[in-house]
Design a protein around this motif. Structure first.
Motif, PDB file in Angstrom:
ATOM      1  N   LEU A   1       0.803  -1.223   0.000  1.00 26.66           N
ATOM      2  CA  LEU A   1       0.000   0.000   0.000  1.00 26.66           C
ATOM      3  C   LEU A   1       0.837   1.275   0.000  1.00 26.66           C
ATOM      4  O   LEU A   1       0.332   2.356   0.276  1.00 26.66           O
ATOM      5  CB  LEU A   1      -0.978   0.040   1.185  1.00 26.66           C
ATOM      6  CG  LEU A   1      -1.880  -1.181   1.379  1.00 26.66           C
ATOM      7  CD1 LEU A   1      -2.873  -0.919   2.515  1.00 26.66           C
ATOM      8  CD2 LEU A   1      -2.614  -1.550   0.109  1.00 26.66           C
ATOM      9  N   ALA A   2       2.139   1.151  -0.298  1.00 33.73           N
ATOM     10  CA  ALA A   2       2.996   2.331  -0.388  1.00 33.73           C
ATOM     11  C   ALA A   2       2.777   3.076  -1.707  1.00 33.73           C
ATOM     12  O   ALA A   2       3.166   4.236  -1.836  1.00 33.73           O
ATOM     13  CB  ALA A   2       4.464   1.935  -0.259  1.00 33.73           C
ATOM     14  N   LEU A   3       2.165   2.406  -2.682  1.00 33.13           N
ATOM     15  CA  LEU A   3       1.824   3.019  -3.959  1.00 33.13           C
ATOM     16  C   LEU A   3       0.364   2.734  -4.277  1.00 33.13           C
ATOM     17  O   LEU A   3      -0.191   1.710  -3.860  1.00 33.13           O
ATOM     18  CB  LEU A   3       2.699   2.467  -5.089  1.00 33.13           C
ATOM     19  CG  LEU A   3       4.190   2.815  -5.075  1.00 33.13           C
ATOM     20  CD1 LEU A   3       4.920   2.065  -6.179  1.00 33.13           C
ATOM     21  CD2 LEU A   3       4.409   4.314  -5.222  1.00 33.13           C
ATOM     22  N   ASP A   4      -0.260   3.645  -5.033  1.00 36.88           N
ATOM     23  CA  ASP A   4      -1.642   3.450  -5.472  1.00 36.88           C
ATOM     24  C   ASP A   4      -1.715   2.794  -6.839  1.00 36.88           C
ATOM     25  O   ASP A   4      -2.677   2.080  -7.144  1.00 36.88           O
ATOM     26  CB  ASP A   4      -2.371   4.799  -5.525  1.00 36.88           C
ATOM     27  CG  ASP A   4      -2.487   5.449  -4.156  1.00 36.88           C
ATOM     28  OD1 ASP A   4      -3.095   4.817  -3.273  1.00 36.88           O
ATOM     29  OD2 ASP A   4      -1.952   6.559  -3.974  1.00 36.88           O
ATOM     30  N   VAL A   5      -0.727   3.048  -7.685  1.00 37.61           N
ATOM     31  CA  VAL A   5      -0.731   2.514  -9.046  1.00 37.61           C
ATOM     32  C   VAL A   5       0.700   2.436  -9.543  1.00 37.61           C
ATOM     33  O   VAL A   5       1.564   3.226  -9.135  1.00 37.61           O
ATOM     34  CB  VAL A   5      -1.586   3.407  -9.983  1.00 37.61           C
ATOM     35  CG1 VAL A   5      -1.024   4.825 -10.065  1.00 37.61           C
ATOM     36  CG2 VAL A   5      -1.720   2.798 -11.368  1.00 37.61           C
TER      37      VAL A   5
ATOM     38  N   LEU B   1      -3.990  -2.969  -7.331  1.00 36.45           N
ATOM     39  CA  LEU B   1      -4.520  -4.083  -6.548  1.00 36.45           C
ATOM     40  C   LEU B   1      -5.940  -3.731  -6.123  1.00 36.45           C
ATOM     41  O   LEU B   1      -6.195  -2.577  -5.766  1.00 36.45           O
ATOM     42  CB  LEU B   1      -3.665  -4.333  -5.301  1.00 36.45           C
ATOM     43  CG  LEU B   1      -2.466  -5.254  -5.436  1.00 36.45           C
ATOM     44  CD1 LEU B   1      -1.706  -5.319  -4.117  1.00 36.45           C
ATOM     45  CD2 LEU B   1      -2.888  -6.667  -5.837  1.00 36.45           C
ATOM     46  N   PRO B   2      -6.855  -4.695  -6.160  1.00 32.71           N
ATOM     47  CA  PRO B   2      -8.205  -4.404  -5.684  1.00 32.71           C
ATOM     48  C   PRO B   2      -8.172  -3.942  -4.219  1.00 32.71           C
ATOM     49  O   PRO B   2      -7.556  -4.584  -3.375  1.00 32.71           O
ATOM     50  CB  PRO B   2      -8.916  -5.758  -5.810  1.00 32.71           C
ATOM     51  CG  PRO B   2      -8.141  -6.499  -6.846  1.00 32.71           C
ATOM     52  CD  PRO B   2      -6.711  -6.066  -6.662  1.00 32.71           C
ATOM     53  N   ARG B   3      -8.810  -2.798  -3.955  1.00 33.58           N
ATOM     54  CA  ARG B   3      -8.815  -2.238  -2.601  1.00 33.58           C
ATOM     55  C   ARG B   3     -10.212  -1.764  -2.238  1.00 33.58           C
ATOM     56  O   ARG B   3     -10.976  -1.333  -3.101  1.00 33.58           O
ATOM     57  CB  ARG B   3      -7.835  -1.059  -2.494  1.00 33.58           C
ATOM     58  CG  ARG B   3      -6.379  -1.462  -2.627  1.00 33.58           C
ATOM     59  CD  ARG B   3      -5.476  -0.272  -2.485  1.00 33.58           C
ATOM     60  NE  ARG B   3      -4.073  -0.642  -2.674  1.00 33.58           N
ATOM     61  CZ  ARG B   3      -3.071   0.219  -2.723  1.00 33.58           C
ATOM     62  NH1 ARG B   3      -3.297   1.512  -2.600  1.00 33.58           N
ATOM     63  NH2 ARG B   3      -1.839  -0.203  -2.908  1.00 33.58           N
ATOM     64  N   LYS B   4     -10.482  -1.835  -0.964  1.00 34.26           N
ATOM     65  CA  LYS B   4     -11.769  -1.347  -0.484  1.00 34.26           C
ATOM     66  C   LYS B   4     -11.806   0.170  -0.505  1.00 34.26           C
ATOM     67  O   LYS B   4     -12.874   0.774  -0.668  1.00 34.26           O
ATOM     68  CB  LYS B   4     -12.014  -1.863   0.944  1.00 34.26           C
ATOM     69  CG  LYS B   4     -13.403  -1.544   1.468  1.00 34.26           C
ATOM     70  CD  LYS B   4     -13.636  -2.174   2.833  1.00 34.26           C
ATOM     71  CE  LYS B   4     -15.033  -1.882   3.351  1.00 34.26           C
ATOM     72  NZ  LYS B   4     -15.260  -2.502   4.685  1.00 34.26           N
ATOM     73  N   PHE B   5     -10.628   0.799  -0.342  1.00 38.67           N
ATOM     74  CA  PHE B   5     -10.559   2.261  -0.316  1.00 38.67           C
ATOM     75  C   PHE B   5      -9.554   2.741  -1.372  1.00 38.67           C
ATOM     76  O   PHE B   5      -8.472   3.221  -1.046  1.00 38.67           O
ATOM     77  CB  PHE B   5     -10.143   2.766   1.065  1.00 38.67           C
ATOM     78  CG  PHE B   5     -11.022   2.258   2.177  1.00 38.67           C
ATOM     79  CD1 PHE B   5     -12.257   2.815   2.395  1.00 38.67           C
ATOM     80  CD2 PHE B   5     -10.599   1.218   2.995  1.00 38.67           C
ATOM     81  CE1 PHE B   5     -13.075   2.358   3.415  1.00 38.67           C
ATOM     82  CE2 PHE B   5     -11.408   0.747   4.019  1.00 38.67           C
ATOM     83  CZ  PHE B   5     -12.656   1.317   4.227  1.00 38.67           C
ATOM     84  N   PRO B   6      -9.883   2.607  -2.669  1.00 36.81           N
ATOM     85  CA  PRO B   6      -8.955   3.077  -3.701  1.00 36.81           C
ATOM     86  C   PRO B   6      -8.884   4.596  -3.716  1.00 36.81           C
ATOM     87  O   PRO B   6      -9.788   5.282  -3.218  1.00 36.81           O
ATOM     88  CB  PRO B   6      -9.590   2.545  -4.995  1.00 36.81           C
ATOM     89  CG  PRO B   6     -11.055   2.471  -4.678  1.00 36.81           C
ATOM     90  CD  PRO B   6     -11.141   2.069  -3.229  1.00 36.81           C
ATOM     91  N   HIS B   7      -7.807   5.120  -4.281  1.00 38.63           N
ATOM     92  CA  HIS B   7      -7.690   6.577  -4.378  1.00 38.63           C
ATOM     93  C   HIS B   7      -8.807   7.101  -5.284  1.00 38.63           C
ATOM     94  O   HIS B   7      -9.024   6.579  -6.380  1.00 38.63           O
ATOM     95  CB  HIS B   7      -6.327   6.970  -4.944  1.00 38.63           C
ATOM     96  CG  HIS B   7      -6.024   8.417  -4.775  1.00 38.63           C
ATOM     97  ND1 HIS B   7      -6.602   9.402  -5.561  1.00 38.63           N
ATOM     98  CD2 HIS B   7      -5.215   9.074  -3.894  1.00 38.63           C
ATOM     99  CE1 HIS B   7      -6.159  10.587  -5.182  1.00 38.63           C
ATOM    100  NE2 HIS B   7      -5.325  10.417  -4.177  1.00 38.63           N
ATOM    101  N   PRO B   8      -9.526   8.134  -4.854  1.00 37.55           N
ATOM    102  CA  PRO B   8     -10.687   8.601  -5.625  1.00 37.55           C
ATOM    103  C   PRO B   8     -10.359   9.120  -7.022  1.00 37.55           C
ATOM    104  O   PRO B   8     -11.226   9.125  -7.895  1.00 37.55           O
ATOM    105  CB  PRO B   8     -11.266   9.717  -4.741  1.00 37.55           C
ATOM    106  CG  PRO B   8     -10.147  10.133  -3.835  1.00 37.55           C
ATOM    107  CD  PRO B   8      -9.340   8.887  -3.601  1.00 37.55           C
ATOM    108  N   ALA B   9      -9.121   9.566  -7.264  1.00 39.13           N
ATOM    109  CA  ALA B   9      -8.775  10.131  -8.570  1.00 39.13           C
ATOM    110  C   ALA B   9      -8.303   9.080  -9.562  1.00 39.13           C
ATOM    111  O   ALA B   9      -8.239   9.345 -10.766  1.00 39.13           O
ATOM    112  CB  ALA B   9      -7.680  11.195  -8.400  1.00 39.13           C
TER     113      ALA B   9
END
Length: 300
Positions: free
Chosen positions: A140-144, A272-280
């Motif tokens: 979770l250190a990166l979003d994409v 990665l599939p996440r429950k709280f992805p970054h909104p942007a």
């Protein structure tokens, strides 16, 4: 020093706002004596007096002003945490983007441009190899992660890799280096600038094997910004998508050889599939390729 008691810190903030122990106690619905004890315990923990009594009012000391500033930041961060997990926040956290070191800087800019054009959130960029970036994505250190490589099998995580674009790889260089009548002659006589381990490199190795030639490699580079600089300075011909040298091609400093290498470089956004992805993030991916279906590649 032991851990800070945030219950004490909340009481301190209310007293600092009111400037009066009695009014703060009424606002907090506690007795004045109980509140006074809480403040004294906080001062003992911090090792400094937080208030001076001036008449009937309490005035912050220098240590008190510092403590109040931190208190505001601490409780604001707590409010942001709750809002984020409730998905009700009006502000966005930084978008943390990892990019393969050989990925075109121009392509990265194109991907991020819709977000950079707004003031909704800032961006944190990190470059590296695919293995390191995907490891950061897992923790979770990166979003994409932006890459030209598909996630390899063997991971316990089910990465989702969406193809954003696919661009033809060409030969680009100073115009005086491109005066050849055939692809074989060009590759046999001019020094070449190649990226290191990549889809481009693999495709090029197959090409020269088919042509049965041994080209002269002027530079093996793992940074597309350096590929761009070397080609612009005339150190050799760059084997790369045109997007890497878009500005130089537009100005005429660099031209593209009229030969089809039949090499395509794909660009992927890996998440990665996440429950709280970054909104942007979803909007950025859709802006690049709105009709592209998302494919999931499991490491199992």
């Amino acid at each position: 020093m032991g851990q800070l008691n945030y219950h004490h810190l909340r009481y301190f903030r209310e007293v600092a706002i009111e400037g009066h122990m009695g009014r703060a106690a009424a606002r907090l619905n506690v007795s004045q004596s109980a509140l006074s004890i809480q403040i004294r315990q906080l001062e003992a923990r911090l090792g400094h007096d937080l208030f001076d009594r001036v008449g009937r009012s309490l005035v912050l000391t220098e240590a008190g002003r510092i403590a109040l500033d931190h208190a505001y930041r601490i409780f604001t961060a707590g409010d942001d945490l709750l809002a984020t997990l409730r998905q009700s926040s009006t502000t966005s956290p930084p978008l943390r983007v990892g990019a393969l070191s050989t990925l075109s800087r121009n392509f990265q800019l194109q991907f991020l441009r819709p977000l950079l054009a707004t003031a909704e959130c800032n961006v944190v960029l990190k470059s590296g190899n695919t293995k390191t970036l995907l490891a950061d994505l897992e923790t979770l250190a990166l979003d994409v992660v932006l890459t030209t490589e598909m996630p390899q099998s063997g991971s316990t995580s089910a990465f989702a890799a969406q193809k954003l674009s696919e661009q033809p790889v060409g030969i680009h260089g100073r115009p005086e280096r491109l005066n050849y009548g055939s692809l074989t002659s060009l590759l046999s006589n001019e020094p070449l600038i190649l990226p290191t381990e990549s889809v481009i490199r693999a495709g090029f190795e197959n090409l020269i094997a088919q042509l049965d030639i041994r080209p002269r490699i002027a530079a093996n580079v793992d940074d597309m910004a350096m590929v761009r600089l070397l080609a612009r300075e005339g150190a050799g011909l760059a084997i790369t998508p045109a997007v890497v040298l878009a500005d130089e091609i537009a100005s005429g400093t660099v031209k593209t050889a009229p030969f089809d290498l039949e090499i395509m470089e794909p660009f992927f956004a890996v998440t990665l599939p996440r429950k709280f992805p970054h909104p942007a993030l979803r909007d950025l991916v859709q802006a690049r390729l709105p009709d592209a279906p998302e494919k999931s590649y499991s490491g199992s």
